[in-house]
Write an enzyme that holds these catalytic residues in place. Structure first.
Site, PDB file in Angstrom:
ATOM      1  N   GLY A 146      10.127   4.734  -7.932  1.00  0.00           N
ATOM      2  CA  GLY A 146      10.532   3.667  -7.013  1.00  0.00           C
ATOM      3  C   GLY A 146      11.792   3.014  -7.579  1.00  0.00           C
TER       4      GLY A 146
ATOM      5  N   PHE B  52      15.032 -16.645   4.051  1.00  0.00           N
ATOM      6  CA  PHE B  52      13.695 -16.116   3.824  1.00  0.00           C
ATOM      7  C   PHE B  52      12.798 -17.272   3.425  1.00  0.00           C
ATOM      8  CE2 PHE B  52      12.060 -11.678   2.819  1.00  0.00           C
ATOM      9  CZ  PHE B  52      12.696 -11.082   3.888  1.00  0.00           C
TER      10      PHE B  52
ATOM     11  N   ASP C 274      -2.266   3.224 -10.025  1.00  0.00           N
ATOM     12  CA  ASP C 274      -2.544   4.231 -11.063  1.00  0.00           C
ATOM     13  C   ASP C 274      -2.087   3.789 -12.456  1.00  0.00           C
ATOM     14  OD1 ASP C 274      -3.296   5.599  -8.817  1.00  0.00           O
ATOM     15  OD2 ASP C 274      -1.795   7.190  -8.986  1.00  0.00           O
TER      16      ASP C 274
ATOM     17  N   GLN D 274      -1.009 -11.264  -3.007  1.00  0.00           N
ATOM     18  CA  GLN D 274      -0.341 -11.855  -1.844  1.00  0.00           C
ATOM     19  C   GLN D 274      -0.761 -11.191  -0.533  1.00  0.00           C
ATOM     20  OE1 GLN D 274       4.192 -11.440  -1.057  1.00  0.00           O
ATOM     21  NE2 GLN D 274       3.806 -13.559  -1.569  1.00  0.00           N
TER      22      GLN D 274
ATOM     23  N   HIS E 261       0.467 -10.964   3.118  1.00  0.00           N
ATOM     24  CA  HIS E 261       1.665 -11.267   3.909  1.00  0.00           C
ATOM     25  C   HIS E 261       1.207 -11.811   5.255  1.00  0.00           C
ATOM     26  CE1 HIS E 261       5.431 -10.863   6.026  1.00  0.00           C
ATOM     27  NE2 HIS E 261       6.037 -10.498   4.911  1.00  0.00           N
TER      28      HIS E 261
ATOM     29  N   LEU F 122       3.636  -3.797   8.156  1.00  0.00           N
ATOM     30  CA  LEU F 122       4.373  -5.041   7.956  1.00  0.00           C
ATOM     31  C   LEU F 122       5.384  -5.349   9.050  1.00  0.00           C
ATOM     32  CD1 LEU F 122       4.655  -7.195   5.683  1.00  0.00           C
ATOM     33  CD2 LEU F 122       6.792  -6.062   5.136  1.00  0.00           C
TER      34      LEU F 122
ATOM     35  N   THR G 287       8.481  -7.735   8.879  1.00  0.00           N
ATOM     36  CA  THR G 287       9.158  -8.471   7.802  1.00  0.00           C
ATOM     37  C   THR G 287       9.325  -9.969   8.090  1.00  0.00           C
ATOM     38  OG1 THR G 287      11.227  -8.720   6.565  1.00  0.00           O
ATOM     39  CG2 THR G 287      11.429  -7.778   8.733  1.00  0.00           C
ATOM     40  N   GLU G 288       9.322 -10.736   6.981  1.00  0.00           N
ATOM     41  CA  GLU G 288       9.618 -12.160   7.050  1.00  0.00           C
ATOM     42  C   GLU G 288      11.018 -12.390   7.614  1.00  0.00           C
ATOM     43  OE1 GLU G 288       7.961 -14.233   3.657  1.00  0.00           O
ATOM     44  OE2 GLU G 288       9.964 -14.985   3.243  1.00  0.00           O
TER      45      GLU G 288
ATOM     46  N   ARG H 217       4.757 -17.680   1.577  1.00  0.00           N
ATOM     47  CA  ARG H 217       3.828 -16.766   2.240  1.00  0.00           C
ATOM     48  C   ARG H 217       2.376 -17.197   2.171  1.00  0.00           C
ATOM     49  NH1 ARG H 217       6.576 -10.972   0.662  1.00  0.00           N
ATOM     50  NH2 ARG H 217       8.318 -11.291   2.099  1.00  0.00           N
TER      51      ARG H 217
ATOM     52  N   HIS I 176      -0.588  -7.333   0.672  1.00  0.00           N
ATOM     53  CA  HIS I 176       0.813  -6.925   0.577  1.00  0.00           C
ATOM     54  C   HIS I 176       1.314  -6.666  -0.836  1.00  0.00           C
ATOM     55  CE1 HIS I 176       4.895  -6.517   1.905  1.00  0.00           C
ATOM     56  NE2 HIS I 176       5.301  -7.583   1.226  1.00  0.00           N
TER      57      HIS I 176
ATOM     58  N   ARG J 105       4.543 -14.835  -4.896  1.00  0.00           N
ATOM     59  CA  ARG J 105       5.907 -14.292  -4.931  1.00  0.00           C
ATOM     60  C   ARG J 105       6.676 -14.712  -3.687  1.00  0.00           C
ATOM     61  NH1 ARG J 105       8.550  -9.870  -2.548  1.00  0.00           N
ATOM     62  NH2 ARG J 105       6.693  -8.853  -1.728  1.00  0.00           N
TER      63      ARG J 105
ATOM     64  N   SER K  34      10.875  -9.339  -4.973  1.00  0.00           N
ATOM     65  CA  SER K  34      10.288  -8.177  -5.633  1.00  0.00           C
ATOM     66  C   SER K  34      11.311  -7.067  -5.816  1.00  0.00           C
ATOM     67  CB  SER K  34       9.092  -7.630  -4.877  1.00  0.00           C
ATOM     68  OG  SER K  34       8.687  -6.440  -5.514  1.00  0.00           O
TER      69      SER K  34
HETATM   70  C1  LIG Z   1       6.089  -2.664   3.761  1.00  0.00           C
HETATM   71  C2  LIG Z   1       6.690  -3.391   2.582  1.00  0.00           C
HETATM   72  C3  LIG Z   1       7.852  -4.124   2.742  1.00  0.00           C
HETATM   73  C4  LIG Z   1       8.413  -4.797   1.655  1.00  0.00           C
HETATM   74  N1  LIG Z   1       9.561  -5.518   1.826  1.00  0.00           N
HETATM   75  C5  LIG Z   1      10.126  -6.133   0.761  1.00  0.00           C
HETATM   76  C6  LIG Z   1      11.375  -6.824   0.889  1.00  0.00           C
HETATM   77  O1  LIG Z   1      11.983  -6.848   1.961  1.00  0.00           O
HETATM   78  N2  LIG Z   1      11.889  -7.443  -0.206  1.00  0.00           N
HETATM   79  C7  LIG Z   1      11.263  -7.406  -1.415  1.00  0.00           C
HETATM   80  O2  LIG Z   1      11.795  -7.974  -2.366  1.00  0.00           O
HETATM   81  N3  LIG Z   1      10.093  -6.747  -1.567  1.00  0.00           N
HETATM   82  C8  LIG Z   1       9.521  -6.101  -0.519  1.00  0.00           C
HETATM   83  N4  LIG Z   1       8.336  -5.429  -0.692  1.00  0.00           N
HETATM   84  C9  LIG Z   1       7.792  -5.282  -2.042  1.00  0.00           C
HETATM   85  C10 LIG Z   1       8.589  -4.240  -2.798  1.00  0.00           C
HETATM   86  O3  LIG Z   1       9.085  -3.266  -1.903  1.00  0.00           O
HETATM   87  C11 LIG Z   1       7.738  -3.514  -3.850  1.00  0.00           C
HETATM   88  O4  LIG Z   1       7.094  -4.455  -4.649  1.00  0.00           O
HETATM   89  C12 LIG Z   1       8.638  -2.650  -4.736  1.00  0.00           C
HETATM   90  O5  LIG Z   1       9.443  -1.796  -3.960  1.00  0.00           O
HETATM   91  C13 LIG Z   1       7.847  -1.840  -5.748  1.00  0.00           C
HETATM   92  O6  LIG Z   1       8.740  -1.009  -6.451  1.00  0.00           O
HETATM   93  P1  LIG Z   1       8.267  -0.160  -7.714  1.00  0.00           P
HETATM   94  O7  LIG Z   1       9.467   0.563  -8.204  1.00  0.00           O
HETATM   95  O8  LIG Z   1       7.544  -1.032  -8.649  1.00  0.00           O
HETATM   96  O9  LIG Z   1       7.190   0.859  -7.121  1.00  0.00           O
HETATM   97  P2  LIG Z   1       7.178   1.862  -5.860  1.00  0.00           P
HETATM   98  O10 LIG Z   1       8.423   1.845  -5.075  1.00  0.00           O
HETATM   99  O11 LIG Z   1       5.899   1.610  -5.169  1.00  0.00           O
HETATM  100  O12 LIG Z   1       7.116   3.274  -6.571  1.00  0.00           O
HETATM  101  C14 LIG Z   1       5.999   3.694  -7.338  1.00  0.00           C
HETATM  102  C15 LIG Z   1       6.293   5.061  -7.878  1.00  0.00           C
HETATM  103  O13 LIG Z   1       5.262   5.440  -8.771  1.00  0.00           O
HETATM  104  C16 LIG Z   1       4.846   6.750  -8.496  1.00  0.00           C
HETATM  105  N5  LIG Z   1       3.463   6.874  -8.924  1.00  0.00           N
HETATM  106  C17 LIG Z   1       2.432   6.032  -8.716  1.00  0.00           C
HETATM  107  N6  LIG Z   1       1.318   6.502  -9.287  1.00  0.00           N
HETATM  108  C18 LIG Z   1       1.645   7.658  -9.875  1.00  0.00           C
HETATM  109  C19 LIG Z   1       0.945   8.635 -10.622  1.00  0.00           C
HETATM  110  N7  LIG Z   1      -0.361   8.520 -10.895  1.00  0.00           N
HETATM  111  N8  LIG Z   1       1.613   9.713 -11.057  1.00  0.00           N
HETATM  112  C20 LIG Z   1       2.919   9.886 -10.793  1.00  0.00           C
HETATM  113  N9  LIG Z   1       3.637   8.999 -10.108  1.00  0.00           N
HETATM  114  C21 LIG Z   1       3.011   7.910  -9.654  1.00  0.00           C
HETATM  115  C22 LIG Z   1       5.069   6.927  -7.014  1.00  0.00           C
HETATM  116  O14 LIG Z   1       5.191   8.297  -6.698  1.00  0.00           O
HETATM  117  C23 LIG Z   1       6.379   6.171  -6.829  1.00  0.00           C
HETATM  118  O15 LIG Z   1       7.457   7.006  -7.147  1.00  0.00           O
HETATM  119  C24 LIG Z   1       7.777  -4.739   0.388  1.00  0.00           C
HETATM  120  C25 LIG Z   1       6.608  -4.006   0.239  1.00  0.00           C
HETATM  121  C26 LIG Z   1       6.056  -3.348   1.322  1.00  0.00           C
HETATM  122  C27 LIG Z   1       4.776  -2.594   1.110  1.00  0.00           C
END
Ligand SMILES: Cc1cc2nc3c(=O)[nH]c(=O)nc-3n(C[C@H](O)[C@H](O)[C@H](O)COP(=O)(O)OP(=O)(O)OC[C@H]3O[C@@H](n4cnc5c(N)ncnc54)[C@H](O)[C@@H]3O)c2cc1C
Length: 586
Positions: free
Chosen positions: A16, A119, A221, A240, A242, A252, A254-255, A286, A353, A397, A402
């Site tokens: 991510g 926001f 995980d 949280q 939403h 979702l 969005t806000e 939120r 959320h 949050r 995020s």
């Molecule tokens: C619908 C939605 C809208 C959102 N909108 C916003 C927004 O507008 N602004 C904001 O600030 N935040 C927003 N958020 C929150 C924000 O998007 C997330 O908190 C953030 O993107 C998480 O990023 P990350 O890199 O931590 O994980 P993620 O992007 O969730 O990535 C996790 C990664 O881990 C990998 N992974 C997980 N478990 C394993 C495993 N066992 N083995 C191998 N790989 C694994 C997955 O394959 C993936 O690549 C939103 C969330 C959602 C759900």
């Protein structure tokens, strides 16, 4: 069977925004870096982020990082660590410019600067007007960011293991992390990745609840891997909800819709947020808006045949604004709610959320294994993104914080790993016992015979979490929930796979995910039961007030004996004065 092994300087679990921004720093520094992701990187949940990322660029209205910091501390209900918050809010500005220079196609103002929208929880200090701090690429900001970071990583020659599932961390007796056991989903073969350092960036755990905005892959995980490695999770009671998920479905809205001028109405068409948050109204934070919606519905003001949701009105913004700023929302509303927001309001209700808690880290992304504030960090292990808790969000949050958190701390973890590898040039010897343990956990799923299915137990578990650890929480309900989830944890031993094939066996990965979900769910339920106050997203009608005397502290949960301990809040920022706790009103 000989276990295949590969060696890297660094192993990053998760592709991510957090994992990819860390990987980019490392690959650019010419380290040998492996990124493991259970889905193709650009399918990570970051891709779903709609609204945007916060930075006090002041492109629309006056703003600065210090106000951003205040809003974040207040939004956290004073539980956030102020040193980490100051760092994040200052770094927000160069981080967004770096994204822009890396190619993120932000929406633009007519003067060419990055577009910013209002926001929730952003100050109203500026002549009564709300700040507009959230930088957006229409309503697909996460999509734009994730694809850009992926392409930059391809250019930097990061080594990707796409569709590999990380099973467990490998550690030695001294506590050093030596890598992880992963599973090749395509072939069903295990692989041992040895590394000098590892970064957990596995994202959130929204699938713990039945109604959620989160992708199917958000099963906590990495958090569960940390628990199994004997590490704690911090502040897990703060989850949280939403305010605006599509009613009955959870996807979702969005806000940013409210940021653009949309607002909530009840069955009489009343704009009810005026009653609950007279100043900020629909753009209160939120937790406040989610509780207001649930209260409206409970008081009989809900809409629909079951009177079980409220409406989000947008049509007054006009088709042009909706097409330009909220195209994805129009599409989701049509598909999932059968409503075109240009004509009719969208049916909404709170949806699970985001987890504020996670693997405890210091401000440098290093994992902190004890309740001792000045205690040692764990050698070689880092965590960043939603799976980590730095802690910048405290008890609640703010929207847009995020994406910022994952980018800022992913990048910083990358820089700190580079320093670590300079001092730790060799791989440490493998710990065979630790490898053995991980392999046998995987092999447990080869057991055949009758039993319950993964989906049976998962459905029961997610419903239990929703019923017992949702928006409002009272003692008996939660105690009951903890007992139920403990029983479900025991039932795991009765689960059998219905498919034992090796190629793309999703039944096996779902079983591994279920184990993770239950471990993480229990950390939420147990931590919530013990916090006897209301703060941020943790709302207890039986303890309706925030209690700074007894509860201004972080919760730590260990899997062994479901043990809890507590740790102080770092209230001292880096260069400015601390913001002392005040009553939180919007
Ligand atoms: C619908 C939605 C809208 C959102 N909108 C916003 C927004 O507008 N602004 C904001 O600030 N935040 C927003 N958020 C929150 C924000 O998007 C997330 O908190 C953030 O993107 C998480 O990023 P990350 O890199 O931590 O994980 P993620 O992007 O969730 O990535 C996790 C990664 O881990 C990998 N992974 C997980 N478990 C394993 C495993 N066992 N083995 C191998 N790989 C694994 C997955 O394959 C993936 O690549 C939103 C969330 C959602 C759900």
């Amino acid at each position: 069977m000989a276990l295949e092994k590969q060696r890297f300087d660094t192993l990053i679990m998760g592709a991510g925004g957090a994992g990819l921004n860390a990987a980019l720093q490392l690959a650019n520094a010419n380290l040998k870096v492996a990124v493991v992701s259970k889905v193709f990187p650009t399918r990570s949940h970051t891709v779903a982020a709609q609204g945007g990322v916060n930075a006090a660029l002041a492109n629309v209205l006056p703003d600065n990082w210090h106000w951003h910091m205040f809003d974040t501390v207040k939004g956290s209900d004073y539980l956030g660590d102020q040193d980490a918050i100051e760092y994040m809010c200052r770094e927000a500005i160069p981080t967004v410019y770096e994204l822009e220079h890396n190619g993120v196609p932000f929406s633009r103002l007519t003067n060419g600067k990055i577009y910013q929208r209002a926001f929730g929880g952003q100050s109203q200090n500026f002549g009564g007007e709300q700040a507009a701090r959230t930088c957006a690429a229409a309503d697909r900001t996460g999509h734009a960011i994730l694809h850009t970071l992926y392409q930059q990583n391809i250019r930097a020659k990061t080594h990707f293991y796409d569709e590999y599932f990380a099973v467990d961390l490998i550690r030695d007796d001294e506590g050093y992390v030596l890598g992880a056991l992963v599973l090749n989903i395509a072939t069903g073969e295990p692989l041992l990745i040895e590394s000098k350092t590892a970064l957990l960036a596995t994202g959130g755990c929204g699938q713990v609840f039945r109604t959620t905005s989160n992708a199917h892959i958000n099963t906590g995980d990495g958090m569960a891997m940390a628990l199994r490695a004997g590490l704690p999770l911090m502040d897990m009671e703060f989850f949280q909800f939403h305010p605006t998920g599509i009613a009955g479905k959870g996807m979702l809205i969005t806000e940013g819709v409210r940021g653009e001028g949309g607002y909530l109405i009840n069955k009489d068409g009343d704009r009810f947020m005026e009653k609950y948050a007279p100043n900020a109204k629909d753009l209160a934070s939120r937790d406040v808006v989610a509780r207001s919606i649930v209260t409206e519905v409970r008081e009989g003001n809900g809409v629909g045949p079951e009177a079980d949701h409220v409406l989000l009105k947008v049509n007054h913004l006009g088709e042009e604004v909706i097409a330009k700023r909220l195209p994805g929302i129009r599409e989701s509303s049509k598909i999932f709610a059968g409503v075109d927001p240009v004509k009719d309001p969208i049916p909404v209700f709170p949806t699970a959320h985001y987890v504020m808690g996670g693997i405890p880290t210091d401000r440098f992304g290093r994992v902190m294994p004890t309740a001792d504030d000045d205690g040692d960090h764990l050698p070689g292990l880092y965590a960043a993104g939603e799976c980590a808790c730095a802690s910048v969000h405290g008890a609640n949050r703010l929207g847009g914080n995020s994406l910022l958190d994952i980018l800022v701390f992913g990048r910083l973890a990358g820089h700190n790993i580079i320093e670590y590898v300079k001092d730790n040039t060799a791989h440490r010897p493998l710990d065979e016992a630790s490898v053995e343990k991980a392999v046998s956990r995987l092999q447990r799923w080869d057991a055949k015979g009758d039993g319950i299915t993964v989906s049976q137990l998962r459905n029961e578990f997610r419903k239990t979490m929703e019923d017992h650890a949702g928006v409002f929480r009272v003692e008996d309900m939660m105690a009951d929930g903890v007992e139920k989830v403990k029983r479900l944890r025991e039932k795991l031993s009765e689960v059998r796979l219905t498919d034992h094939s090796s190629t793309f066996n999703t039944n096996r990965t779902e079983a591994l995910e279920l184990e993770n979900l239950i471990d993480v769910g229990l950390s939420i339920a147990v931590s919530a039961l013990h916090r006897k106050e209301s703060r941020g997203a943790h709302s207890r009608p039986d303890y309706p007030k925030r209690d700074d005397v007894d509860w201004m502290k972080h919760t730590l949960y260990w899997k062994e004996n479901d043990r809890l301990d507590y740790k102080g809040v770092r209230a001292q920022p880096l260069t400015v004065e601390s913001f002392p706790p005040k009553e939180r009103v919007y």
